[in-house]
Design a protein around this motif. Structure first.
Motif, PDB file in Angstrom:
ATOM      1  N   GLU A  25     -17.968 -20.690  48.087  1.00 13.20           N
ATOM      2  CA  GLU A  25     -17.563 -19.540  48.897  1.00 13.20           C
ATOM      3  C   GLU A  25     -18.745 -18.667  49.309  1.00 13.20           C
ATOM      4  O   GLU A  25     -18.614 -17.822  50.195  1.00 13.20           O
ATOM      5  N   ASN A 170     -10.615 -14.538  43.448  1.00 10.03           N
ATOM      6  CA  ASN A 170     -10.667 -14.038  44.818  1.00 10.03           C
ATOM      7  C   ASN A 170     -12.113 -13.700  45.154  1.00 10.03           C
ATOM      8  O   ASN A 170     -12.674 -12.737  44.638  1.00 10.03           O
ATOM      9  N   ARG A 172     -13.235 -13.041  48.271  1.00 12.43           N
ATOM     10  CA  ARG A 172     -13.325 -12.386  49.577  1.00 12.43           C
ATOM     11  C   ARG A 172     -14.061 -11.059  49.462  1.00 12.43           C
ATOM     12  O   ARG A 172     -13.879 -10.310  48.502  1.00 12.43           O
ATOM     13  N   LYS A 174     -15.437  -7.460  51.654  1.00  6.33           N
ATOM     14  CA  LYS A 174     -15.532  -6.611  52.829  1.00  6.33           C
ATOM     15  C   LYS A 174     -17.004  -6.487  53.219  1.00  6.33           C
ATOM     16  O   LYS A 174     -17.889  -6.761  52.400  1.00  6.33           O
TER      17      LYS A 174
END
Length: 298
Positions: A25, A170, A172, A174
């Motif tokens: 990721e 997670n 992810r 910002k």
């Protein structure tokens, strides 16, 4: 090769999963490497996770300028032996101001550790930073998730951490956020040393008992790693004593302990008998680790 006990095999598998999942990721990952036992085990697992390829993640060392000489030698040899790219960062402002652990206490940790780390992470543009911290080390470490989000200023807010049900992570982010990922979160100190023993991992020699020049202050044994930079007190002198370390930090603020443990097996036995935390020897913690972590300390 020795077969790992079931619980250690599960911990190793979890760490490999976290590393592979995170790297898949990540845009620009890095491993925080201090030369201590935890980061050495983590780096060894990186090798296993991506074998037979060269390690795809560089090692980042924050040099406080007060590191043990043996740690620096071990760091360089380890990176070269296993093909890691090694990145070393120093807070040059702090060095120019002669910030040191004798005169500046917590300010020293903030400038030469926390600020230096934030500088390095910003300059390198790293988005996922893997570290070897474990939850059993200290109460504030226990609040961490395995995948722990940091703000654009690298600050930690425990109330903003994400659930990790069924080991689903997670990754992810910002804009401006980063992640500190801790693949060894669920390991204990005993797990770590047993793993080192069974996987035959080479670690820094300071973890083994050896006769070293020691000054005792407030009941703490400080190994005088650099006599020219030592702040001597009146009438003080260093005396040889057989000691080793359970944890490694900057030499003026990391206490050694008397020991006869000269092998990994002996260290494992001594660790099993220990009645105090391994961070008991960190003179610089002073109950402020959560504040330091909120500011960006690893």
């Amino acid at each position: 090769m020795n077969r790992l006990p079931v619980h250690l095999a599960a911990l190793e598998s979890e760490a490999i999963h976290v590393l592979r999942d995170g790297v898949s990721e990540a845009r620009n990952p890095v491993v925080r490497f201090s030369g201590g036992k935890d980061s050495t085990v983590l780096a060894d697992i990186v090798l296993r996770a991506f074998f037979p390829a060269r390690p795809p993640i560089p090692l980042l060392h924050i040099d406080s300028t007060w590191e043990f000489a043996e740690v620096l030698t071990f760091r360089d040899a380890f990176a070269e032996r296993y093909g890691f790219r090694l990145i070393v960062h120093v807070n040059e402002y702090g060095r120019a101001q002669s910030i040191n652990p004798f005169d500046h206490s917590d300010v020293y940790t903030t400038i030469m550790r926390t600020d230096a780390l934030r500088q390095a992470l910003t300059a390198g543009g790293y988005d996922i930073i893997f570290g070897g911290a474990r939850r059993d080390e200290e109460a504030n470490r226990a609040k961490e998730r395995i995948v722990s989000v940091r703000s654009a200023s690298h600050a930690w807010e425990p109330r903003m951490q994400r659930p990790e049900l069924w080991r689903c992570f997670n990754w992810r982010l910002k804009p401006g956020e980063t992640i500190r990922a801790f693949p060894l979160s669920n390991w204990t100190e005993q797990d770590l040393w047993t793993y080192i023993l069974m996987r035959k991992i080479e670690i820094a020699p300071l973890y083994f008992a050896h006769e070293r020049n020691v000054v005792t202050r407030a009941g703490m044994r400080i190994v005088v790693d650099d006599p020219a930079r030592m702040r001597w007190q009146p009438g003080e002198t260093a005396l040889p004593e057989k000691v080793r370390f359970r944890t490694l930090g900057c030499w003026p603020v990391t206490a050694a302990q008397p020991s006869e443990a000269e092998t990994i097996a002996a260290v494992v036995l001594e660790t099993l008998r220990a009645e105090t935390s391994e961070r008991h020897g960190r003179l610089g913690d002073n109950g402020s680790l959560e504040r330091q972590k909120r500011e960006g300390y690893f």
